[in-house]
Design a protein around this motif. Structure first.
Motif, PDB file in Angstrom:
ATOM      1  N   UNK A 204       0.836  -1.209   0.000  1.00 56.14           N
ATOM      2  CA  UNK A 204       0.000   0.000   0.000  1.00 56.14           C
ATOM      3  C   UNK A 204       0.870   1.258   0.000  1.00 56.14           C
ATOM      4  N   UNK A 205       1.948   1.233   0.797  1.00 52.40           N
ATOM      5  CA  UNK A 205       2.805   2.410   0.894  1.00 52.40           C
ATOM      6  C   UNK A 205       3.438   2.776  -0.429  1.00 52.40           C
ATOM      7  N   UNK A 206       3.746   1.769  -1.244  1.00 52.51           N
ATOM      8  CA  UNK A 206       4.314   2.037  -2.567  1.00 52.51           C
ATOM      9  C   UNK A 206       3.231   2.493  -3.548  1.00 52.51           C
ATOM     10  N   UNK A 207       2.102   1.797  -3.559  1.00 51.16           N
ATOM     11  CA  UNK A 207       1.010   2.166  -4.465  1.00 51.16           C
ATOM     12  C   UNK A 207       0.577   3.610  -4.243  1.00 51.16           C
ATOM     13  N   UNK A 208       0.606   4.057  -2.999  1.00 58.96           N
ATOM     14  CA  UNK A 208       0.192   5.418  -2.675  1.00 58.96           C
ATOM     15  C   UNK A 208       1.187   6.471  -3.144  1.00 58.96           C
ATOM     16  N   UNK A 209       2.384   6.032  -3.551  1.00 66.78           N
ATOM     17  CA  UNK A 209       3.394   6.953  -4.088  1.00 66.78           C
ATOM     18  C   UNK A 209       3.659   6.681  -5.579  1.00 66.78           C
ATOM     19  N   UNK A 210       2.757   5.952  -6.226  1.00 66.22           N
ATOM     20  CA  UNK A 210       2.979   5.593  -7.631  1.00 66.22           C
ATOM     21  C   UNK A 210       2.729   6.801  -8.519  1.00 66.22           C
ATOM     22  N   UNK A 211       3.795   7.251  -9.202  1.00 67.96           N
ATOM     23  CA  UNK A 211       3.697   8.414 -10.084  1.00 67.96           C
ATOM     24  C   UNK A 211       2.812   8.138 -11.291  1.00 67.96           C
ATOM     25  N   UNK A 212       2.490   6.880 -11.544  1.00 65.80           N
ATOM     26  CA  UNK A 212       1.560   6.539 -12.633  1.00 65.80           C
ATOM     27  C   UNK A 212       0.127   6.910 -12.260  1.00 65.80           C
TER      28      UNK A 212
END
Length: 411
Positions: A324-332
């Motif tokens: 979740x922490x990565x998805x919330x920072x996904x520039x896409x």
């Protein structure tokens, strides 16, 4: 099985240097290995927003029935957790239709309108805690995690569950230990220590449930006990397991949300000033905190069939962490995702999971965090760090273990 690499740099989520600031590492995962196999730990990581979203919406493929923790439920029993059956009976470790059956029983207790009835009591609790916080500030020893972010959610969830005030300190100790069993500590000794705490906590809730059968109240344990009768009856293990779920979910997540919020604002003084000028932005600021530094960085699923992710095949029966922490920072998905902007309004973040497993306690967590921020804005001036904050060392849960601060009283 195709094994991707990240510019020949391995990624170990247990690495303390990575946990300190995982977000640059997440970016490399998203760019170079959106489905990454952690060979030493034997699990996969999904890091892109669309992939996490897809997994959350396919519970038949990405199953929760093996548990959402680092270890499969069956492995917890092998570690020595006698009576681990309750771990398989918590709502978050079930797939539909069993998940739907349990969630339906308690959903109405946690709607935003129903949770709103707690606001006056939460404000009163926060004001009492703030008095001690202010006294410690006058002595140069204020710590936001210790003085506000930790005790407030404990008191609130204890009242929701109907736990006597004199037992709350033990209640919190159990909660802090059990979260290492679920989250997987970087320090293995803490995880083994959590086994005994889990057993004690399960026995405790078993006794409380037996008491509520004889003398029911209007608390959540009584609601679970009443639901152990009738067509959609909860088993005793389901009653105990879901009491533990609400303790941890209503406690640790909120503590880290509050801590992450204050820490982010202190690190971005321009955003803090903006919030001071317009306190009506508090709800929006909290959503940005949830996106920017999620208190739960990701939970696990088990694949029921092979899954293709960007040309990489994840085999069936694989453990997969949805980051979740990565998805919330996904520039896409989010423009300038590493910028902290309290006017962003990112209501589609995954800090509370998503789809059928969206966190049922999210409205209560939001309310408690809002009350704390509004209290700080009203009663402090020049809020500032007075020392280095220390992070917890849990793999799944992220937040400051200590957050020393100082301020000038506003009243």
């Amino acid at each position: 099985m195709t094994q991707p690499t990240i510019d020949s740099v391995s990624f170990d989520p247990y690495d303390v240097s990575i946990r300190t600031d995982p977000y640059p590492h997440y970016r490399r995962l998203r760019d170079s290995a959106p489905a990454y196999y952690v060979e030493e730990r034997d699990f996969w990581l999904l890091s892109r927003y669309d992939d996490v979203n897809r997994a959350l919406r396919q519970p038949a493929v990405f199953s929760s029935a093996e548990g959402i923790a680092v270890e499969r439920i069956v492995n917890l029993a092998e570690l020595g957790l006698a009576g681990a059956e309750f771990m398989s009976e918590i709502m978050i470790s079930k797939d539909p239709p069993d998940h739907t059956r349990i969630r339906r029983l308690v959903q109405k207790e946690f709607t935003p309108s129903h949770v709103a009835r707690w606001e006056a009591e939460i404000r009163a609790i926060c004001d009492r805690l703030f008095a001690e916080f202010a006294a410690r500030n006058a002595e140069g020893d204020a710590d936001l995690t210790r003085d506000l972010a930790t005790p407030l959610p404990v008191i609130v969830i204890a009242e929701v569950l109907g736990i006597p005030p004199e037992e709350r300190e033990q209640f919190k100790e159990w909660s802090e230990q059990v979260v290492y069993l679920i989250g997987g500590s970087i320090d293995p000794s803490l995880q083994f220590g959590a086994i005994g705490a889990a057993i004690e906590l399960a026995e405790y809730f078993g006794r409380i449930a037996d008491q509520r059968r004889k003398d029911p109240g209007d608390d959540l344990v009584s609601l679970f006990v009443r639901a152990s009768e009738g067509d959609d009856a909860l088993s005793r293990d389901e009653v105990v397991g879901n009491c533990i779920l609400f303790l941890i979910g209503g406690n640790e997540t909120t503590t880290n949300l509050i801590g992450n919020a204050v820490k982010a604002l202190l690190a971005h003084p321009d955003q803090l000033r903006r919030l001071e000028e317009d306190p009506a932005l508090v709800p929006a600021a909290l959503e940005e905190v949830l996106r920017f530094d999620a208190p739960v960085q990701g939970l696990f699923r088990t694949t029921r069939a092979p899954v293709d992710v960007d040309g990489t095949t994840i085999p069936a029966d694989s453990r997969v962490q949805l980051l979740y922490g990565s998805a919330n920072r996904d520039e896409r998905h989010y423009p300038d995702p590493d910028v902290f902007d309290i006017t962003r309004h990112p209501r589609d973040h995954f800090a509370f999971g998503g789809a059928v497993h969206y966190c049922i306690g999210a409205p209560l967590a939001r309310l408690e965090a809002r009350v704390v921020l509004e209290t700080l804005l009203r009663r402090t001036r020049n809020l500032h760090p007075t020392g280095e904050s220390q992070l917890n060392i849990n793999v799944l849960v992220r937040g400051p273990r200590t957050l020393p601060v100082g301020f000038d009283p506003a009243d």
